[in-house]
Motif scaffolding. Sequence first.
Motif, PDB file in Angstrom:
ATOM      1  N   THR A  32      -7.454  22.115  26.554  1.00 28.41           N
ATOM      2  CA  THR A  32      -8.522  21.165  26.855  1.00 28.41           C
ATOM      3  C   THR A  32      -9.736  21.949  27.292  1.00 28.41           C
ATOM      4  O   THR A  32      -9.622  23.073  27.762  1.00 28.41           O
ATOM      5  N   PRO A  33     -10.936  21.383  27.163  1.00 29.46           N
ATOM      6  CA  PRO A  33     -12.156  22.113  27.513  1.00 29.46           C
ATOM      7  C   PRO A  33     -12.182  22.587  28.959  1.00 29.46           C
ATOM      8  O   PRO A  33     -12.848  23.548  29.295  1.00 29.46           O
ATOM      9  N   GLU A  34     -11.468  21.850  29.849  1.00 29.11           N
ATOM     10  CA  GLU A  34     -11.523  22.211  31.263  1.00 29.11           C
ATOM     11  C   GLU A  34     -10.722  23.480  31.566  1.00 29.11           C
ATOM     12  O   GLU A  34     -10.910  24.087  32.603  1.00 29.11           O
ATOM     13  N   ARG A  35      -9.833  23.847  30.680  1.00 28.59           N
ATOM     14  CA  ARG A  35      -9.012  25.002  30.968  1.00 28.59           C
ATOM     15  C   ARG A  35      -9.839  26.281  30.855  1.00 28.59           C
ATOM     16  O   ARG A  35     -10.474  26.531  29.833  1.00 28.59           O
ATOM     17  N   PRO A  36      -9.790  27.109  31.880  1.00 28.13           N
ATOM     18  CA  PRO A  36     -10.620  28.320  31.842  1.00 28.13           C
ATOM     19  C   PRO A  36      -9.987  29.417  31.004  1.00 28.13           C
ATOM     20  O   PRO A  36      -8.769  29.483  30.831  1.00 28.13           O
ATOM     21  N   ASN A  37     -10.811  30.294  30.472  1.00 29.04           N
ATOM     22  CA  ASN A  37     -10.323  31.594  30.050  1.00 29.04           C
ATOM     23  C   ASN A  37      -9.933  32.357  31.312  1.00 29.04           C
ATOM     24  O   ASN A  37     -10.490  32.127  32.392  1.00 29.04           O
ATOM     25  N   VAL A  38      -8.992  33.268  31.184  1.00 26.38           N
ATOM     26  CA  VAL A  38      -8.529  34.034  32.350  1.00 26.38           C
ATOM     27  C   VAL A  38      -8.574  35.517  32.016  1.00 26.38           C
ATOM     28  O   VAL A  38      -8.035  35.950  30.989  1.00 26.38           O
ATOM     29  N   ILE A  39      -9.245  36.286  32.871  1.00 21.83           N
ATOM     30  CA  ILE A  39      -9.259  37.744  32.764  1.00 21.83           C
ATOM     31  C   ILE A  39      -8.704  38.309  34.067  1.00 21.83           C
ATOM     32  O   ILE A  39      -9.228  38.016  35.150  1.00 21.83           O
ATOM     33  N   LEU A  40      -7.647  39.079  33.950  1.00 23.91           N
ATOM     34  CA  LEU A  40      -7.029  39.720  35.110  1.00 23.91           C
ATOM     35  C   LEU A  40      -7.245  41.218  34.998  1.00 23.91           C
ATOM     36  O   LEU A  40      -6.705  41.870  34.093  1.00 23.91           O
ATOM     37  N   ILE A  41      -8.033  41.773  35.901  1.00 26.48           N
ATOM     38  CA  ILE A  41      -8.264  43.224  35.951  1.00 26.48           C
ATOM     39  C   ILE A  41      -7.402  43.792  37.064  1.00 26.48           C
ATOM     40  O   ILE A  41      -7.513  43.375  38.225  1.00 26.48           O
ATOM     41  N   ILE A  42      -6.533  44.732  36.722  1.00 27.10           N
ATOM     42  CA  ILE A  42      -5.723  45.415  37.729  1.00 27.10           C
ATOM     43  C   ILE A  42      -5.867  46.912  37.527  1.00 27.10           C
ATOM     44  O   ILE A  42      -5.574  47.438  36.456  1.00 27.10           O
ATOM     45  N   ALA A 210      -8.751  27.512  21.430  1.00 28.46           N
ATOM     46  CA  ALA A 210      -7.778  27.844  22.467  1.00 28.46           C
ATOM     47  C   ALA A 210      -8.382  28.844  23.443  1.00 28.46           C
ATOM     48  O   ALA A 210      -9.086  29.764  23.044  1.00 28.46           O
ATOM     49  N   PRO A 211      -8.117  28.694  24.732  1.00 32.00           N
ATOM     50  CA  PRO A 211      -8.576  29.695  25.700  1.00 32.00           C
ATOM     51  C   PRO A 211      -7.735  30.959  25.604  1.00 32.00           C
ATOM     52  O   PRO A 211      -6.732  31.008  24.896  1.00 32.00           O
ATOM     53  N   PHE A 212      -8.141  31.997  26.330  1.00 29.75           N
ATOM     54  CA  PHE A 212      -7.406  33.258  26.289  1.00 29.75           C
ATOM     55  C   PHE A 212      -7.037  33.720  27.688  1.00 29.75           C
ATOM     56  O   PHE A 212      -7.692  33.372  28.676  1.00 29.75           O
ATOM     57  N   PHE A 213      -5.963  34.503  27.742  1.00 28.76           N
ATOM     58  CA  PHE A 213      -5.562  35.233  28.940  1.00 28.76           C
ATOM     59  C   PHE A 213      -5.570  36.707  28.579  1.00 28.76           C
ATOM     60  O   PHE A 213      -4.792  37.161  27.740  1.00 28.76           O
ATOM     61  N   CYS A 214      -6.479  37.476  29.180  1.00 34.74           N
ATOM     62  CA  CYS A 214      -6.627  38.896  28.867  1.00 34.74           C
ATOM     63  C   CYS A 214      -6.380  39.709  30.130  1.00 34.74           C
ATOM     64  O   CYS A 214      -7.115  39.589  31.117  1.00 34.74           O
ATOM     65  N   ALA A 271     -19.114  32.912  31.138  1.00 34.55           N
ATOM     66  CA  ALA A 271     -18.790  33.386  32.488  1.00 34.55           C
ATOM     67  C   ALA A 271     -18.441  32.227  33.419  1.00 34.55           C
ATOM     68  O   ALA A 271     -17.557  32.356  34.279  1.00 34.55           O
ATOM     69  N   GLU A 272     -19.115  31.093  33.251  1.00 36.07           N
ATOM     70  CA  GLU A 272     -18.914  29.971  34.177  1.00 36.07           C
ATOM     71  C   GLU A 272     -17.490  29.423  34.089  1.00 36.07           C
ATOM     72  O   GLU A 272     -16.917  29.014  35.093  1.00 36.07           O
ATOM     73  N   ASN A 273     -16.932  29.378  32.887  1.00 33.69           N
ATOM     74  CA  ASN A 273     -15.585  28.840  32.738  1.00 33.69           C
ATOM     75  C   ASN A 273     -14.567  29.938  32.445  1.00 33.69           C
ATOM     76  O   ASN A 273     -13.580  29.723  31.748  1.00 33.69           O
ATOM     77  N   THR A 274     -14.812  31.122  32.980  1.00 35.11           N
ATOM     78  CA  THR A 274     -13.838  32.208  32.931  1.00 35.11           C
ATOM     79  C   THR A 274     -13.355  32.495  34.339  1.00 35.11           C
ATOM     80  O   THR A 274     -14.160  32.745  35.244  1.00 35.11           O
ATOM     81  N   LEU A 275     -12.054  32.443  34.514  1.00 35.35           N
ATOM     82  CA  LEU A 275     -11.440  32.749  35.800  1.00 35.35           C
ATOM     83  C   LEU A 275     -11.199  34.260  35.811  1.00 35.35           C
ATOM     84  O   LEU A 275     -10.345  34.765  35.092  1.00 35.35           O
ATOM     85  N   LEU A 276     -11.999  34.957  36.600  1.00 34.71           N
ATOM     86  CA  LEU A 276     -11.966  36.421  36.642  1.00 34.71           C
ATOM     87  C   LEU A 276     -11.301  36.873  37.933  1.00 34.71           C
ATOM     88  O   LEU A 276     -11.721  36.487  39.029  1.00 34.71           O
ATOM     89  N   ILE A 277     -10.244  37.676  37.788  1.00 37.49           N
ATOM     90  CA  ILE A 277      -9.485  38.176  38.933  1.00 37.49           C
ATOM     91  C   ILE A 277      -9.559  39.697  38.933  1.00 37.49           C
ATOM     92  O   ILE A 277      -9.389  40.342  37.897  1.00 37.49           O
ATOM     93  N   PHE A 278      -9.819  40.251  40.097  1.00 36.77           N
ATOM     94  CA  PHE A 278      -9.825  41.708  40.264  1.00 36.77           C
ATOM     95  C   PHE A 278      -8.872  42.072  41.389  1.00 36.77           C
ATOM     96  O   PHE A 278      -8.939  41.501  42.488  1.00 36.77           O
ATOM     97  N   LEU A 351      -1.182  24.482  33.778  1.00 38.82           N
ATOM     98  CA  LEU A 351      -0.189  24.876  32.787  1.00 38.82           C
ATOM     99  C   LEU A 351       1.119  24.109  32.980  1.00 38.82           C
ATOM    100  O   LEU A 351       1.545  23.855  34.111  1.00 38.82           O
ATOM    101  N   GLU A 352       1.721  23.733  31.873  1.00 36.76           N
ATOM    102  CA  GLU A 352       3.052  23.163  31.917  1.00 36.76           C
ATOM    103  C   GLU A 352       4.055  24.302  31.996  1.00 36.76           C
ATOM    104  O   GLU A 352       4.030  25.225  31.174  1.00 36.76           O
ATOM    105  N   ASN A 353       4.934  24.251  32.971  1.00 34.26           N
ATOM    106  CA  ASN A 353       5.952  25.274  33.148  1.00 34.26           C
ATOM    107  C   ASN A 353       7.303  24.639  32.886  1.00 34.26           C
ATOM    108  O   ASN A 353       7.846  23.923  33.727  1.00 34.26           O
ATOM    109  N   LYS A 354       7.858  24.906  31.715  1.00 36.03           N
ATOM    110  CA  LYS A 354       9.124  24.280  31.327  1.00 36.03           C
ATOM    111  C   LYS A 354      10.334  25.002  31.899  1.00 36.03           C
ATOM    112  O   LYS A 354      11.460  24.544  31.733  1.00 36.03           O
ATOM    113  N   TYR A 355      10.102  26.132  32.558  1.00 33.33           N
ATOM    114  CA  TYR A 355      11.205  26.945  33.056  1.00 33.33           C
ATOM    115  C   TYR A 355      11.529  26.587  34.508  1.00 33.33           C
ATOM    116  O   TYR A 355      10.650  26.202  35.280  1.00 33.33           O
ATOM    117  N   THR A 356      12.787  26.746  34.844  1.00 28.56           N
ATOM    118  CA  THR A 356      13.199  26.587  36.237  1.00 28.56           C
ATOM    119  C   THR A 356      13.168  27.967  36.877  1.00 28.56           C
ATOM    120  O   THR A 356      14.115  28.752  36.766  1.00 28.56           O
TER     121      THR A 356
END
Length: 585
Positions: A32-42, A210-214, A271-278, A351-356
């Motif tokens: 959906t449009p509300e879902r952010p792209n996600v960038i995780l920098i470690i 589709a959004p991305f997780f990088c 940038a506005e709808n990207t969830l950026l984690i450092f 996110l839907e998490n189908k796993y226990t």
Amino acid sequence: MRKIYWKHIISSFLVFGGAVLAAFPQTQAVSTPERPNVILIITDDQGYGDMSCHGNPLLETPEIDKLHSQSIRFTNFHVDPTCAPTRAGLLTGRYSSRVGVWHTLQGRSIMNKDEITLAQVFGENNYHTALIGKWHLGDNYPYRPQDRGYQEVISFGGGGIGQNPDYWRNDYFSDIFSHNGIPEFFEGYCTDTWFNEAIKYIDQQKDSSAPFFCQIATNAPHFWYYVPEKYAQPFREQGMEDHLARYLGMMVNLDENIGKLMTKLEEWAIAENTLLIFMTDNGKSSYKLPKKGLHYYNAGMRGVKGSQYEGGHRVPLFIKWPEGGLSGGKDIQTLSAQIDIMPTLIELCGLENKYTIKFDGKSLVPLLKSENPGWEERTLFVHNQRVETPVKWKTSVVMNDRYRLINGKELYDILEDPGQKKDIGSSHPEIVKVLTGEYELWWQDISESFDEYSRLLIGDEHENPIKLTCHDWHNEKPLTVWNQDIIRDRKHENGFWTVEFVQDGEYQFTCRTYPLEEDTRMNVTKVRLKIGGKEVEKDCYAGASEVSFTLTLKKGETEIESWFYEEDGNSFGVPFLYVERLVTP
């Protein structure tokens, strides 16, 4: 620095046993449009104090400082004290020792194959997923990143460039990395490569429905401290020792690359709808850095990488998502850890998490979204084992918002004594007792599977042949064969691989002192293999670069032991063993 001209003649070619795994299946939820792209920098071995926004007097990091000013910052955020365990906890939401990872080698950096990763959950929610850079949770099927939910992978072997599973003679400059399972030549400095490739990937994905997780996982500023000279020279001119100058230079280069990425996100208007984690993976490196004189800033904390004290495991965490209301420069001092990232992202991204999944972490969304989150205080645990089988209380800390119990003995009030200089355990036995009791329950829980192995699968169609390296030897004694220079120096160490032959058949075993890409004679006289109940040996002729055996074996779990013998009678384990199930046409 080693010469690298030979690598420029290579563009890409098939690795021995390399195969491209089909893209991880995508099902379930629709983007959906509300879902952010996600960038995780470690980053790797960058401590809490390794940036100017945290007071470093020797280093300027304007781009990280800018991100800091725009982010929600967790100032009491903790990880494991070393690389692989932190990544295991980050990507599963579970304590690393629970998922089979408590070391950086010796077969104990391989994450249990049944664990569900963050990338899997993203992929099953119509995210495209990528890992660019360091993995360090297993180099063989089914433990590789492309087996764990990442659809696009550019990475290297082991825990760092130049380690044993990595492509031979990689040295941070114009190296050969694995691109979706196939070796490929990448020109330029490694940190530049990670960010350049991430920017290319994001550019390709930014207009997708589709959004991305990088996940961008740098190997900087991990030792070897190789960096282009222009970044180290300014620090040398200030009188700093060479290792420190290069260490700091690596972070200046890293800072520039983070700035380049953030500029691109702005240019592309995402940038506005990207969830950026450092974040970083453990406390600051101390390997070969100066211990006296002009030493390195550690933000007032005691301990460095590997330590149970605060400097070993307290690291920065910045989270920025303007469209989601996460911005503006706010500090959150509540105790948190890398095991919280997965449940947090599941909730933030819807996110839907189908796993226990029995998470050890918890979602940080209440802290991110509310001034009065009703957050219950909790106790968290960190230890640094780096042994074959974990030892109770070894290099451990029990943490709550105020106290730190070290090794079950020392107690520190972290609010009154952030530098952990005054042990108050003798004057507060009641607090020691409570924290000890909580540790005992935790240890009983996580130790149930310490005797289990993440076995390497031999003869599986996803990776046949398979390359085994000394990086994954098991041994009750500590092993030091973690990089290619040590292999060249011929350490007389040995261990055993834990494996599973997936089917009956005829198998060929090829023993080498160097990997296939390095055609160098072995200079040994004999090789011996022990596989379960079978034992074979063969003489090695002068000038040979390998020796092979063919054996008929039954399916099942077993161990492989190996020996190379030198002319003087000394022996060492086979550092590189290639195994292929021979298929009759």
